[in-house]
Design a protein around this motif. Structure first.
Motif, mmCIF file in Angstrom:
data_model
loop_
_atom_site.group_PDB
_atom_site.id
_atom_site.type_symbol
_atom_site.label_atom_id
_atom_site.label_comp_id
_atom_site.label_asym_id
_atom_site.label_seq_id
_atom_site.Cartn_x
_atom_site.Cartn_y
_atom_site.Cartn_z
ATOM 1 N N ARG A 195 13.183 -0.622 77.133
ATOM 2 C CA ARG A 195 13.170 -1.321 75.840
ATOM 3 C C ARG A 195 13.930 -0.447 74.852
ATOM 4 N NH1 ARG A 195 7.678 -3.209 72.732
ATOM 5 N NH2 ARG A 195 8.690 -4.439 71.105
ATOM 6 N N LEU A 196 15.126 -0.882 74.522
ATOM 7 C CA LEU A 196 16.018 -0.098 73.672
ATOM 8 C C LEU A 196 15.557 -0.115 72.218
ATOM 9 C CD1 LEU A 196 19.414 -1.310 75.163
ATOM 10 C CD2 LEU A 196 17.996 0.624 75.877
ATOM 11 N N ARG A 197 15.900 0.930 71.502
ATOM 12 C CA ARG A 197 15.501 1.029 70.089
ATOM 13 C C ARG A 197 16.078 -0.100 69.235
ATOM 14 N NH1 ARG A 197 12.665 5.525 69.744
ATOM 15 N NH2 ARG A 197 13.126 7.236 71.152
ATOM 16 N N GLY A 198 17.223 -0.642 69.655
ATOM 17 C CA GLY A 198 17.836 -1.745 68.927
ATOM 18 C C GLY A 198 17.201 -3.098 69.232
ATOM 19 N N GLY A 199 16.198 -3.127 70.100
ATOM 20 C CA GLY A 199 15.499 -4.363 70.409
ATOM 21 C C GLY A 199 15.846 -4.985 71.739
ATOM 22 N N GLY A 200 16.936 -4.564 72.354
ATOM 23 C CA GLY A 200 17.348 -5.142 73.628
ATOM 24 C C GLY A 200 16.589 -4.556 74.805
ATOM 25 N N LEU A 201 16.787 -5.174 75.957
ATOM 26 C CA LEU A 201 16.221 -4.703 77.213
ATOM 27 C C LEU A 201 17.335 -4.448 78.201
ATOM 28 C CD1 LEU A 201 13.313 -7.263 77.798
ATOM 29 C CD2 LEU A 201 13.104 -4.940 76.915
ATOM 30 N N ARG A 202 17.123 -3.506 79.113
ATOM 31 C CA ARG A 202 18.016 -3.257 80.240
ATOM 32 C C ARG A 202 17.133 -3.041 81.465
ATOM 33 N NH1 ARG A 202 21.564 -4.923 77.421
ATOM 34 N NH2 ARG A 202 23.355 -3.777 76.642
ATOM 35 N N ALA A 203 17.639 -3.461 82.627
ATOM 36 C CA ALA A 203 16.904 -3.275 83.881
ATOM 37 C C ALA A 203 17.868 -2.797 84.957
ATOM 38 C CB ALA A 203 16.237 -4.576 84.311
ATOM 39 N N VAL A 204 17.474 -1.706 85.631
ATOM 40 C CA VAL A 204 18.282 -1.104 86.706
ATOM 41 C C VAL A 204 17.342 -0.662 87.827
ATOM 42 C CG1 VAL A 204 20.111 -0.304 85.138
ATOM 43 C CG2 VAL A 204 18.196 1.218 85.687
ATOM 44 N N SER A 205 17.926 -0.272 88.947
ATOM 45 C CA SER A 205 17.135 0.311 90.023
ATOM 46 C C SER A 205 16.312 1.462 89.452
ATOM 47 C CB SER A 205 18.038 0.873 91.122
ATOM 48 O OG SER A 205 18.923 -0.097 91.596
ATOM 49 N N ALA A 206 15.058 1.577 89.889
ATOM 50 C CA ALA A 206 14.164 2.590 89.321
ATOM 51 C C ALA A 206 14.256 3.938 90.013
ATOM 52 C CB ALA A 206 12.724 2.093 89.364
ATOM 53 N N VAL A 207 15.016 4.019 91.102
ATOM 54 C CA VAL A 207 15.088 5.245 91.888
ATOM 55 C C VAL A 207 16.504 5.809 91.837
ATOM 56 C CG1 VAL A 207 14.741 6.240 94.177
ATOM 57 C CG2 VAL A 207 13.277 4.366 93.410
ATOM 58 N N CYS A 208 16.620 7.038 91.390
ATOM 59 C CA CYS A 208 17.929 7.689 91.320
ATOM 60 C C CYS A 208 18.476 7.873 92.732
ATOM 61 C CB CYS A 208 17.799 9.046 90.629
ATOM 62 S SG CYS A 208 19.364 9.928 90.463
ATOM 63 N N PRO A 209 19.717 7.465 93.000
ATOM 64 C CA PRO A 209 20.280 7.610 94.334
ATOM 65 C C PRO A 209 20.531 9.065 94.743
ATOM 66 C CG PRO A 209 21.906 6.650 92.850
ATOM 67 C CD PRO A 209 20.627 6.761 92.100
ATOM 68 N N HIS A 210 20.549 9.979 93.798
ATOM 69 C CA HIS A 210 20.807 11.379 94.119
ATOM 70 C C HIS A 210 19.648 12.013 94.888
ATOM 71 C CE1 HIS A 210 20.481 15.747 92.998
ATOM 72 N NE2 HIS A 210 21.610 15.720 93.678
ATOM 73 N N ALA A 211 18.429 11.943 94.323
ATOM 74 C CA ALA A 211 17.287 12.597 94.969
ATOM 75 C C ALA A 211 15.986 11.830 94.774
ATOM 76 C CB ALA A 211 17.135 14.019 94.452
ATOM 77 N N GLY A 212 16.103 10.530 94.476
ATOM 78 C CA GLY A 212 14.913 9.700 94.355
ATOM 79 C C GLY A 212 14.142 9.879 93.067
ATOM 80 N N GLY A 213 14.782 10.397 92.044
ATOM 81 C CA GLY A 213 14.109 10.612 90.767
ATOM 82 C C GLY A 213 13.622 9.325 90.133
ATOM 83 N N PRO A 214 12.524 9.399 89.361
ATOM 84 C CA PRO A 214 11.945 8.221 88.707
ATOM 85 C C PRO A 214 12.689 7.878 87.411
ATOM 86 C CG PRO A 214 10.611 10.143 88.223
ATOM 87 C CD PRO A 214 11.721 10.597 89.141
ATOM 88 N N LEU A 215 13.672 7.014 87.490
ATOM 89 C CA LEU A 215 14.526 6.736 86.332
ATOM 90 C C LEU A 215 13.771 6.141 85.150
ATOM 91 C CD1 LEU A 215 17.788 5.518 88.052
ATOM 92 C CD2 LEU A 215 17.350 7.694 86.919
ATOM 93 N N ALA A 216 12.670 5.429 85.389
ATOM 94 C CA ALA A 216 11.902 4.867 84.277
ATOM 95 C C ALA A 216 11.346 5.962 83.375
ATOM 96 C CB ALA A 216 10.777 3.977 84.794
#
Length: 107
Positions: A37-58
């Motif tokens: 939930r962006l500060r400007g009011g918008g939303l973005r959705a992406v894969s939640a797992v970083c492809p590098h080492a499985g990091g929690p992107l959320a």
């Protein structure tokens, strides 16, 4: 959090569950999706797992355009999923708020 499926769209719950300037991870049809939930009011959705080492992107830091993985600081464009640090891209999902104030992701 678990999504409720309605066709190819998935209702994730109230937008109020995602604080402004933060992200949350959801299980969507067998995948982990990070919704921001962006500060400007918008939303973005992406894969939640970083492809590098499985990091929690959320859990990563965001601004209006990028998310930074909390494990190794790889940077991903929230609109395109492309990495600015040489990593494979993230999957990007269409996301919006419905008339009831719920976050809806299309997969």
């Amino acid at each position: 959090m678990t999504a409720v499926e309605t066709g190819r769209t998935h209702r994730l719950g109230p937008v109020a569950d995602i604080p402004v300037g933060e992200g949350r991870a959801y299980a969507v049809d067998g995948d982990q999706v990070a919704v921001f939930r962006l500060r400007g009011g918008g939303l973005r959705a992406v894969s939640a797992v970083c492809p590098h080492a499985g990091g929690p992107l959320a859990d990563g830091l965001i601004d209006a355009k990028v998310v930074i993985c909390p494990l190794h600081q790889h940077v991903y464009d929230l609109a395109t999923g492309c990495s600015t640090t040489g990593q494979p891209p993230l999957r990007v999902y269409a996301v919006h708020i419905d008339a009831d104030g719920d976050v809806v992701v299309t997969k």
